[in-house]
Enzyme design. Structure first.
Site, PDB file in Angstrom:
ATOM      1  N   LEU A 121      -2.624  50.233  37.467  1.00 11.60           N
ATOM      2  CA  LEU A 121      -3.432  50.855  36.415  1.00 11.60           C
ATOM      3  C   LEU A 121      -4.721  51.422  36.988  1.00 11.60           C
ATOM      4  CD1 LEU A 121      -3.234  48.301  33.459  1.00 11.60           C
ATOM      5  CD2 LEU A 121      -2.319  50.624  33.477  1.00 11.60           C
ATOM      6  N   ALA A 122      -5.328  50.694  37.911  1.00 18.13           N
ATOM      7  CA  ALA A 122      -6.574  51.106  38.562  1.00 18.13           C
ATOM      8  C   ALA A 122      -6.613  50.497  39.949  1.00 18.13           C
ATOM      9  CB  ALA A 122      -7.779  50.647  37.747  1.00 18.13           C
ATOM     10  N   ALA A 124      -9.395  49.939  43.056  1.00 19.78           N
ATOM     11  CA  ALA A 124     -10.745  50.033  43.613  1.00 19.78           C
ATOM     12  C   ALA A 124     -10.721  49.517  45.051  1.00 19.78           C
ATOM     13  CB  ALA A 124     -11.720  49.243  42.759  1.00 19.78           C
ATOM     14  N   VAL A 126     -11.976  46.839  46.387  1.00 15.97           N
ATOM     15  CA  VAL A 126     -11.801  45.407  46.638  1.00 15.97           C
ATOM     16  C   VAL A 126     -10.641  44.799  45.871  1.00 15.97           C
ATOM     17  CG1 VAL A 126     -14.245  45.090  47.190  1.00 15.97           C
ATOM     18  CG2 VAL A 126     -13.449  44.725  44.848  1.00 15.97           C
ATOM     19  N   ALA A 127     -10.158  45.476  44.836  1.00 15.52           N
ATOM     20  CA  ALA A 127      -9.064  44.907  44.037  1.00 15.52           C
ATOM     21  C   ALA A 127      -8.348  46.022  43.302  1.00 15.52           C
ATOM     22  CB  ALA A 127      -9.610  43.884  43.040  1.00 15.52           C
ATOM     23  N   ASP A 278     -22.260  46.442  34.649  1.00 16.94           N
ATOM     24  CA  ASP A 278     -21.528  47.623  35.121  1.00 16.94           C
ATOM     25  C   ASP A 278     -20.789  48.276  33.954  1.00 16.94           C
ATOM     26  OD1 ASP A 278     -20.584  49.503  36.900  1.00 16.94           O
ATOM     27  OD2 ASP A 278     -18.909  48.275  37.599  1.00 16.94           O
TER      28      ASP A 278
END
Length: 557
Positions: A121-122, A124, A126-127, A278
């Protein structure tokens, strides 16, 4: 990748982004600060700095995001550019994801999930996140920390320290802002984002804080499937907060969503002292029922009660144009000192910064306007702001910008004003006073219990010669003066008694010395012994009268 090869990679990237001169100075031959005409560190174009950090990978992207909060030391152009850093990278292969989940859980992935989507789904730095269905049927989102990312960041942090020391040696401004301290701060915070237990705990705390607030939804954590590298949470259906057309298509007013966001942030700051730091559009989901879901709790901020009250006073001061309250709040927080408050130049600049907001309706004042004025003042007078205050300011800008995306003209100051007023007055209500009194009693009991231990420790140190004891008295001058006056009166009384007795003895003596015949006032002779006796009586009488009068005047007869 070893340190040498990583350093070489950094040189290549910096050179590719018009930073060749800086790269040569950092990694080339050692030169003195004043030798050579190399461009100053802060003359680097902000865009080149952002592109360099972006290309250097996860560690440097995270560092850039931290630097974007330091508006107290970097100019606005740098802050604005670093705020554009995108933490998006290609997803890793699902086979690696499967291996991490099975390694962390100790079970085959099929025994945990009925299904899990191979595409992320996403993704980044780091994860990355995958949608799945638990074996028990619940729709979930699974967040997995990238393999090897911890070691990569640890290596990069060592290199960051070396670079920071080198930059501070070469450039005086870098030493003044404390580049090494910024790297230390980065090291303290970055590993928290890699621990899914910490993020899950943050979600639980938010869920408790917003219990009973229907307009905000926090995903449920499935602790039985969560580990240090894997977070399993409730999947939230909806659209990103910046997809205005899709929000309208669901029959939801975007401006109402903006108001929910502003109220939520005000509550986080001034009711709970714990805020989502954030709040970009991807972390704010508008649900079909009109509620707003918050996700990604890796970066959060904390406020102690004192800082919460400071924030409340700042909001209320600007909202009500009470700038003395603003100054008082900054002094209470230790951000301003007495010297600055007394400095005419600072006060003039402060009033100039506040002048644009006098008499204006709150709807016409944006948090960005206030932020820009504050930062100009901070930079001009070299005021160092606490990290949490900087994080709050950055989050305020992000939160209000979300409202602008949704077409709302609502002011964060306007929405925060009732929360700020309640916070500032909270210390005056009976419940708060009772709570504070209970805390003070507990503290006093704890101190009283520790007194024997402290005394014993001090006496032992004195006996061992490792501690000096200096005694000072205060307020004993009055006692000392009273004792001296009493002694003086006693002495005078003794002199009176001695003079009276001596005079009586001399006058009644049968011996006479230096007898002189005279005919004066009925006396036929005058002797030295008679004169001495009479003198003793006179002295005793005068001193006795003076002593009696002084005692009567002191009202202590």
């Amino acid at each position: 990748m070893g340190s040498a090869s990583r350093a070489a990679a950094i040189v290549r990237v910096m050179s590719a982004h018009a930073m060749k001169g800086l790269a040569e100075r950092l990694f080339g031959k050692t030169r003195d600060k004043d030798e050579g005409a190399v461009e100053p560190f802060f003359a680097i174009a902000p865009r080149h700095l952002r592109e360099t950090l972006q290309e250097l990978g996860p560690s440097f992207i995270k560092l850039g995001q931290l630097l974007s909060t330091r508006a107290d030391v970097f100019p606005k152009s740098v802050i604005d550019e670093l705020s554009l850093l995108q933490d998006q990278v290609p997803a890793i292969d699902f086979s690696e994801i499967r291996a991490i989940i099975e390694s962390e859980s100790g079970h085959a992935i099929a025994s945990i999930f009925r299904s899990i989507e191979p595409s992320a789904l996403a993704a980044a730095s780091v994860a990355q996140v995958h949608r799945a269905v638990l074996a028990t049927g619940e729709q979930v989102a699974v967040k997995i920390v990238r393999p090897g990312i911890r070691k990569t960041i640890q290596k990069d942090i060592r290199l960051m320290y070396a670079l920071a020391r080198r930059i501070e040696h070469l450039f005086e401004p870098a030493r003044l802002i404390g580049l090494i301290h910024i790297v230390e701060e980065f090291e303290r915070t970055v590993f928290k984002e890699l621990d899914m237990f910490i993020e899950a705990g943050n979600m639980e705390r938010f869920s408790a804080n917003f219990r009973g607030i229907d307009e905000i939804h926090i995903p449920r954590v499935y602790w039985e499937h969560t580990s240090r590298s894997v977070l399993v949470m409730e999947y939230i259906e909806g659209v990103r907060m910046d997809q205005v057309a899709a929000i309208r298509a669901m029959g939801i007013d975007p401006e109402e969503i903006a108001m929910i966001g502003l109220r939520s942030f005000s509550r986080q700051l001034m009711v709970h002292g714990f805020f989502h730091a954030d709040p970009h559009p991807g972390n704010t989901i508008v649900m079909p029922d009109g509620h707003v879901g918050l996700v990604d709790f890796g970066i959060v901020g904390y406020l102690d009660p004192g800082l919460m009250k400071t924030v409340g006073m700042l909001f209320l001061g600007f909202a009500e144009h009470d700038y003395e309250m603003v100054l008082d709040a900054l002094c209470r927080a230790g951000i301003l000192g007495e010297a600055q408050i007394a400095d005419p130049d600072f006060l003039a600049d402060f009033m100039d910064a506040c002048e644009p907001f006098y008499g204006r309706n709150l709807r016409t004042i944006s948090a960005r306007d206030v932020y820009d004025q504050i930062m100009q003042l901070v930079l001009r007078h070299r005021i160092r702001l606490p990290r949490n205050v900087l994080l709050i300011l950055k989050t305020i800008i992000q939160t209000e910008s979300l409202g602008k995306i949704l077409g709302s003209h609502a002011s964060l100051l306007e929405q925060a004003k009732p929360f700020a007023r309640r916070l500032v007055r909270r210390g005056l209500d009976a419940t708060a006073l009772s709570k504070n009194l209970s805390r003070d009693i507990r503290d006093a009991y704890g101190h009283a219990r520790d007194i024997p231990k402290w005394v014993n420790r001090i006496l032992r140190q004195v006996a061992e010669g490792s501690q000096d004891v200096h005694l000072h008295h205060s307020g004993l001058e009055a006692l000392q003066g009273g004792i001296e006056r009493g002694i003086n009166r006693l002495i005078i009384g003794l002199v009176v008694a001695a003079s009276t007795i001596a005079g009586a003895l001399v006058l009644n003596s049968s011996q006479s010395v230096l007898e002189i015949p005279i005919d004066l006032w009925g006396m036929h002779r005058l002797t030295a012994t008679g004169v001495l006796g009479l003198t003793g009586y006179v002295i005793a009488t005068i001193l006795g009268v003076w002593l009696f009068v002084s005692i009567v005047r002191s009202r202590k007869l």
